[in-house]
Design a protein around this motif. Structure first.
Motif, PDB file in Angstrom:
ATOM      1  N   SER A  25       0.830  -1.200   0.000  1.00 13.43           N
ATOM      2  CA  SER A  25       0.000   0.000   0.000  1.00 13.43           C
ATOM      3  C   SER A  25       0.866   1.253   0.000  1.00 13.43           C
ATOM      4  O   SER A  25       0.656   2.184  -0.767  1.00 13.43           O
ATOM      5  CB  SER A  25      -0.909   0.003   1.226  1.00 13.43           C
ATOM      6  N   ALA A  26       1.867   1.250   0.863  1.00 18.30           N
ATOM      7  CA  ALA A  26       2.692   2.450   1.008  1.00 18.30           C
ATOM      8  C   ALA A  26       3.527   2.717  -0.245  1.00 18.30           C
ATOM      9  O   ALA A  26       3.590   3.839  -0.746  1.00 18.30           O
ATOM     10  CB  ALA A  26       3.599   2.306   2.227  1.00 18.30           C
ATOM     11  N   GLY A  28       4.364   2.969  -3.893  1.00 21.89           N
ATOM     12  CA  GLY A  28       3.594   3.093  -5.125  1.00 21.89           C
ATOM     13  C   GLY A  28       4.023   4.333  -5.880  1.00 21.89           C
ATOM     14  O   GLY A  28       5.172   4.766  -5.792  1.00 21.89           O
ATOM     15  N   LEU A  29       3.058   4.924  -6.585  1.00 21.45           N
ATOM     16  CA  LEU A  29       3.369   6.117  -7.366  1.00 21.45           C
ATOM     17  C   LEU A  29       3.860   7.243  -6.461  1.00 21.45           C
ATOM     18  O   LEU A  29       4.594   8.127  -6.890  1.00 21.45           O
ATOM     19  CB  LEU A  29       2.126   6.570  -8.117  1.00 21.45           C
ATOM     20  N   GLY A  30       3.435   7.198  -5.188  1.00 22.98           N
ATOM     21  CA  GLY A  30       3.855   8.227  -4.239  1.00 22.98           C
ATOM     22  C   GLY A  30       5.369   8.289  -4.105  1.00 22.98           C
ATOM     23  O   GLY A  30       5.943   9.368  -3.969  1.00 22.98           O
ATOM     24  N   ASN A  31       6.011   7.144  -4.143  1.00 25.17           N
ATOM     25  CA  ASN A  31       7.462   7.108  -3.996  1.00 25.17           C
ATOM     26  C   ASN A  31       8.179   7.460  -5.282  1.00 25.17           C
ATOM     27  O   ASN A  31       9.169   8.179  -5.279  1.00 25.17           O
ATOM     28  CB  ASN A  31       7.923   5.701  -3.606  1.00 25.17           C
ATOM     29  N   TYR A 108      -5.014   9.307  -8.888  1.00 21.07           N
ATOM     30  CA  TYR A 108      -4.071   8.180  -8.808  1.00 21.07           C
ATOM     31  C   TYR A 108      -4.289   7.203  -9.958  1.00 21.07           C
ATOM     32  O   TYR A 108      -3.332   6.710 -10.570  1.00 21.07           O
ATOM     33  CB  TYR A 108      -4.271   7.450  -7.476  1.00 21.07           C
ATOM     34  N   PHE A 229       1.038  10.998   2.400  1.00 17.32           N
ATOM     35  CA  PHE A 229       0.657  10.306   1.165  1.00 17.32           C
ATOM     36  C   PHE A 229       1.486   9.050   0.972  1.00 17.32           C
ATOM     37  O   PHE A 229       0.968   7.973   0.698  1.00 17.32           O
ATOM     38  CB  PHE A 229       0.845  11.244  -0.037  1.00 17.32           C
ATOM     39  N   SER A 230       2.784   9.184   1.138  1.00 18.65           N
ATOM     40  CA  SER A 230       3.666   8.062   0.839  1.00 18.65           C
ATOM     41  C   SER A 230       3.468   6.907   1.818  1.00 18.65           C
ATOM     42  O   SER A 230       3.538   5.740   1.433  1.00 18.65           O
ATOM     43  CB  SER A 230       5.116   8.525   0.848  1.00 18.65           C
ATOM     44  N   LEU A 231       3.205   7.234   3.085  1.00 22.57           N
ATOM     45  CA  LEU A 231       3.026   6.163   4.072  1.00 22.57           C
ATOM     46  C   LEU A 231       1.577   5.670   4.136  1.00 22.57           C
ATOM     47  O   LEU A 231       1.238   4.852   4.993  1.00 22.57           O
ATOM     48  CB  LEU A 231       3.474   6.641   5.456  1.00 22.57           C
ATOM     49  N   SER A 232       0.743   6.150   3.246  1.00 23.11           N
ATOM     50  CA  SER A 232      -0.685   5.753   3.239  1.00 23.11           C
ATOM     51  C   SER A 232      -1.382   6.062   4.564  1.00 23.11           C
ATOM     52  O   SER A 232      -2.100   5.225   5.104  1.00 23.11           O
ATOM     53  CB  SER A 232      -0.859   4.258   2.952  1.00 23.11           C
ATOM     54  N   THR A 237      -6.611   3.628   5.548  1.00 24.13           N
ATOM     55  CA  THR A 237      -6.026   2.441   4.915  1.00 24.13           C
ATOM     56  C   THR A 237      -5.365   1.536   5.949  1.00 24.13           C
ATOM     57  O   THR A 237      -5.610   0.334   5.995  1.00 24.13           O
ATOM     58  CB  THR A 237      -4.925   2.847   3.908  1.00 24.13           C
ATOM     59  N   SER A 323      -1.200  -0.248  -4.411  1.00 24.47           N
ATOM     60  CA  SER A 323      -1.597   0.930  -3.634  1.00 24.47           C
ATOM     61  C   SER A 323      -3.049   1.293  -3.924  1.00 24.47           C
ATOM     62  O   SER A 323      -3.817   1.600  -3.013  1.00 24.47           O
ATOM     63  CB  SER A 323      -0.711   2.124  -3.963  1.00 24.47           C
ATOM     64  N   ILE A 327      -6.396   1.835  -1.445  1.00 21.49           N
ATOM     65  CA  ILE A 327      -7.239   3.032  -1.355  1.00 21.49           C
ATOM     66  C   ILE A 327      -8.708   2.623  -1.536  1.00 21.49           C
ATOM     67  O   ILE A 327      -9.593   3.033  -0.790  1.00 21.49           O
ATOM     68  CB  ILE A 327      -6.833   4.069  -2.426  1.00 21.49           C
TER      69      ILE A 327
HETATM   70  N1  TRP Z   1       1.057   5.448  -0.406  1.00 18.10           N
HETATM   71  C1  TRP Z   1       0.672   5.147  -1.747  1.00 18.10           C
HETATM   72  C2  TRP Z   1       1.775   5.620  -2.677  1.00 18.10           C
HETATM   73  O1  TRP Z   1       2.777   6.086  -2.217  1.00 18.10           O
HETATM   74  C3  TRP Z   1      -0.680   5.708  -2.117  1.00 18.10           C
HETATM   75  C4  TRP Z   1      -1.706   5.358  -1.115  1.00 18.10           C
HETATM   76  C5  TRP Z   1      -2.237   4.135  -0.888  1.00 18.10           C
HETATM   77  C6  TRP Z   1      -2.259   6.203  -0.154  1.00 18.10           C
HETATM   78  N2  TRP Z   1      -3.114   4.171   0.148  1.00 18.10           N
HETATM   79  C7  TRP Z   1      -3.141   5.427   0.630  1.00 18.10           C
HETATM   80  C8  TRP Z   1      -2.079   7.534   0.125  1.00 18.10           C
HETATM   81  C9  TRP Z   1      -3.803   6.003   1.710  1.00 18.10           C
HETATM   82  C10 TRP Z   1      -2.759   8.101   1.201  1.00 18.10           C
HETATM   83  C11 TRP Z   1      -3.583   7.337   1.989  1.00 18.10           C
HETATM   84  O2  TRP Z   1       1.665   5.529  -3.845  1.00 18.10           O
END
Ligand code: TRP
Length: 457
Positions: A25-26, A28-31, A108, A229-232, A237, A323, A327
């Motif tokens: 989850s953490a 993903g595109l965020g990183n 996303y 965002f990156s750590l979800s 979640t 990820s 969500i």
């Molecule tokens: N963390 C994910 C990423 O870095 C995106 C994501 C998944 C997310 N679940 C989330 C962001 C919940 C915020 C909250 O790509």
């Protein structure tokens, strides 16, 4: 809880399953897409430093708090808050999470769709022989087409729904296990190639030498939002995922590992991209096109470049999917827990709603290009409101709830499996959750919504 009920909600089977699911989850595109793009637009090293402080001081403790709520209640966010505090409105923290999930998926899914289409572009369009200008133009022409982004957006939603039909254990665990090690290795190869390009030194400086004169309130707000965002975090979640976890799992260890892996992958992505940005003549402020234009050029400097480029976008696409499903699971678990709908019905309706919610984002670069709110297109507005406002709000509610309503002791009791897991850091955790996290979030949050700005004027 009855066996039947357990089966209906699903559960992680293997011990390692939860770590992989949470990390899936953490990471993903965020990183790989968002971190370099936001870091590039906000001055590089100084931004990264603030981001790392946010991860350690707020991200990790809020993740621990979320884990403790989820596993203790075995419910998704809204239901969990209601269960622990039936007659106070804490569940608003869960409601804002569901709204954040819709906003986040709106953009996303579009970016995940770009990634999918770049798998095919890597095979058929000879990306690796293009100049920086040509790569930039290709990206612009892709996002300004109307049908292709919508088609790929639909593909992302459909594939995610198919995975989600399988429920938590089959759907989420399996994918994450294969993908992450592969993505990690490929990033290391990219970093090695990027660092050995002539002129890469400027990029290393950009990443490591902070220019504090460039820091503004906006930089801090963005670093903060990126950490959530990156750590979800802040969406529910991690509460939802922890609700599927067994009582014997070591939650603090999981949180530490997930945070370390997530941060490590983001930094690797930074080191894969910025040395190449400077060596090959791109702009660090390239915005949302950064990964899509820079990395194919790096692959062009490697043997078998097209093959690796295809593999990279494939892995990034899968990382985005693991990820995206996390969500979507926030919305689905809400329907299952709060409205007692069947899983299938919940998945289908969530899919349809999210397809519609993504359309204006898909059209933001073309048909709706000139429609802006607060100077932002619909796509950027969704991102800004989710990452910089709703997620910190969700994090604030978690911290206040654990600190002042449910109680730090109960949270630590859950995190320590009733006292069996020992750590001297639990005290620090309690202090941060009660005082540091709420104070910092509140400060940044007020800034984000412009209240302090108004007072200053
Ligand atoms: N963390 C994910 C990423 O870095 C995106 C994501 C998944 C997310 N679940 C989330 C962001 C919940 C915020 C909250 O790509």
């Amino acid at each position: 809880m009855s066996k039947n009920n357990l089966q209906k909600r699903g559960a992680f089977v293997s011990r390692i399953g939860f770590i992989f699911a949470a990390a899936g989850s953490a990471i993903g595109l965020g990183n790989i897409w968002r971190f370099p793009y936001i870091a590039g637009e906000n001055g590089g090293a100084a931004f990264i430093l603030i981001y790392l402080v946010c991860i350690a001081l707020i991200g990790l403790p809020v993740m621990l708090a979320a884990f403790s709520i989820g596993r203790n209640t075995k419910k998704s966010a809204i239901t969990a808050y209601k269960k622990l505090s039936p007659d106070k409105p804490w569940f608003i923290g869960g409601v804002s999470g569901v709204v954040a999930a819709i906003f986040t998926m709106s953009f996303y899914s579009i970016v995940a769709g770009w990634t999918f289409s770049y798998i095919f572009k890597s095979i058929f369009a000879n990306l690796t022989v293009m100049s920086p200008d040509q790569l930039g133009n290709l990206f612009v022409s892709h996002i300004s087409g109307v049908w292709s982004p919508i088609f790929w957006h639909l593909a992302v939603i459909v594939i995610s729904c198919l995975i989600l039909f399988g429920g938590v254990k089959e759907g989420i665990e399996k994918w994450s296990k294969i993908l992450m090690p592969a993505l990690f290795i490929l990033l290391v190869v990219l970093v090695a190639r990027g660092l050995t390009l002539e002129g890469s030194w400027e990029g290393i400086k950009f990443l490591l030498y902070p220019d504090f004169t460039k820091i503004t309130v906006e930089t801090i707000v963005m670093a903060f939002g990126q950490a959530f965002f990156s750590l979800s975090l802040g969406m529910g979640t991690m509460i939802t995922y922890a609700s599927y976890v067994s009582k014997s799992e070591n939650l603090p260890k999981t949180a530490l590992m997930v945070t370390a892996m997530d941060t490590g992958i983001a930094l690797l992505a930074g080191f894969a991209i910025f040395p190449a940005v400077f060596a090959l003549g791109f702009e660090p402020t390239g915005g949302s096109s950064l990964v899509f234009s820079v990395l194919p050029a790096v692959f062009g400097q490697m043997p078998l470049g097209s093959f690796f480029s295809t593999l990279f976008f494939l892995l990034l696409g899968i990382a985005a999917l693991t990820s995206a499903i996390s969500i979507m699971e926030v919305i689905i678990a809400y329907f299952v827990d709060e409205h007692h709908w069947g899983r299938k019905k919940s998945v289908i309706l969530t899919g349809i709603a999210l397809f519609l919610a993504g359309l204006p984002s898909a059209l933001s670069m073309n048909v709706l290009k000139d429609y802006t709110w607060f100077g932002k297109t619909f796509f950027d507005l969704m991102d800004y409101m989710a990452s910089n406002i709703l997620l910190p709000f969700g994090g604030l509610v978690i911290a206040l709830f654990v600190g002042y309503q449910w109680g730090v002791d109960k949270s630590i009791d859950e995190l320590s499996n009733g006292g069996t897991v020992k750590s001297s850091l639990f005290k620090t955790y309690g202090f941060i959750i009660k005082y540091v996290a709420p104070a910092l979030i509140l400060l940044v949050f007020l800034n984000a919504i412009g209240i302090l700005n108004m007072l200053w004027k």
